[in-house]
Design a protein around this motif. Structure first.
Motif, mmCIF file in Angstrom:
data_model
loop_
_atom_site.group_PDB
_atom_site.id
_atom_site.type_symbol
_atom_site.label_atom_id
_atom_site.label_comp_id
_atom_site.label_asym_id
_atom_site.label_seq_id
_atom_site.Cartn_x
_atom_site.Cartn_y
_atom_site.Cartn_z
ATOM 1 N N LEU A 99 31.024 28.534 22.443
ATOM 2 C CA LEU A 99 32.456 28.624 22.171
ATOM 3 C C LEU A 99 33.202 27.531 22.921
ATOM 4 O O LEU A 99 32.847 27.173 24.047
ATOM 5 C CB LEU A 99 32.995 29.993 22.600
ATOM 6 C CG LEU A 99 32.411 31.188 21.853
ATOM 7 C CD1 LEU A 99 32.874 32.484 22.505
ATOM 8 C CD2 LEU A 99 32.819 31.154 20.389
ATOM 9 N N GLU A 100 34.243 27.023 22.304
ATOM 10 C CA GLU A 100 35.072 25.989 22.905
ATOM 11 C C GLU A 100 35.830 26.560 24.101
ATOM 12 O O GLU A 100 36.201 27.732 24.121
ATOM 13 C CB GLU A 100 36.051 25.462 21.860
ATOM 14 C CG GLU A 100 36.799 24.229 22.278
ATOM 15 C CD GLU A 100 37.656 23.652 21.168
ATOM 16 O OE1 GLU A 100 38.705 23.088 21.497
ATOM 17 O OE2 GLU A 100 37.277 23.778 19.991
ATOM 18 N N THR A 101 36.060 25.721 25.097
ATOM 19 C CA THR A 101 36.836 26.126 26.265
ATOM 20 C C THR A 101 38.018 25.184 26.440
ATOM 21 O O THR A 101 38.061 24.103 25.845
ATOM 22 C CB THR A 101 35.984 26.100 27.551
ATOM 23 O OG1 THR A 101 35.509 24.770 27.764
ATOM 24 C CG2 THR A 101 34.822 27.076 27.473
ATOM 25 N N GLY A 102 38.951 25.607 27.261
ATOM 26 C CA GLY A 102 40.111 24.772 27.533
ATOM 27 C C GLY A 102 40.816 25.239 28.790
ATOM 28 O O GLY A 102 40.405 26.211 29.427
ATOM 29 N N GLU A 103 41.861 24.532 29.143
ATOM 30 C CA GLU A 103 42.714 24.894 30.265
ATOM 31 C C GLU A 103 44.142 24.798 29.773
ATOM 32 O O GLU A 103 44.487 23.867 29.048
ATOM 33 C CB GLU A 103 42.537 23.950 31.455
ATOM 34 C CG GLU A 103 41.151 23.943 32.053
ATOM 35 C CD GLU A 103 40.188 22.998 31.336
ATOM 36 O OE1 GLU A 103 40.635 21.950 30.839
ATOM 37 O OE2 GLU A 103 38.999 23.337 31.236
#
Length: 152
Positions: free
Chosen positions: A27-31
């Motif tokens: 799954l893609e992650t981000g901040e």
């Protein structure tokens, strides 16, 4: 009748079976930068079961007047808040959680939803939820990227 000048390429089962399972389920992650906190909070895209779970309780039956049918009302703002809480809680890069008991006590609130609404501006909630939805495949752009990744 128009002719297609490009040949359409479809995935086949061997394309999928030949790939690493961890890669397929990654799954893609981000901040997301939160102004009031002066820093960014990490999040991870959500899965279909998590999306369905977040939707629960966001749909309300609005009673109709005498003789009229009941109306369904979807609380989009509640859904955005639930998506953010889910995406933040599942991210393994940080121990931050809007549901943390110490945080709730410090803020004088009783729920993760209340904590998020106190710490994050309304515009940020909207933009953050859209970012999570896009990373979770709700935009046509991200669906095209996933399809390209599978082909390669």
């Amino acid at each position: 009748m128009t002719k297609q000048s490009e040949k359409t390429s479809f995935l086949n089962l061997a394309d999928i079976l030949g790939r690493d399972t961890a890669e397929l389920s990654k799954l893609e992650t981000g901040e997301f930068p939160v102004a009031k906190l002066g820093g960014s909070i990490p999040w991870t895209a959500i899965t279909q079961p998590e999306y369905k779970d977040a939707k629960k309780g966001c749909l309300h039956i609005k009673k109709g007047k005498r003789g009229q049918a009941q109306d369904m009302e979807f609380d989009d703002d509640k859904m955005k808040v639930r998506l953010i809480i889910t995406a933040v809680d599942k991210d393994k890069r940080s121990d931050f959680s809007f549901a943390n008991k110490q945080l709730l006590d410090k803020l004088g609130v009783i729920s993760a939803e209340q904590a998020l609404e106190l710490l994050v501006n309304p515009g940020e909630i909207h933009n953050w939820a859209i970012e999570i939805q896009d990373a979770s495949g709700f935009s046509s752009e991200s669906q095209d990227e996933v399809a390209d990744d599978i082909k390669n």
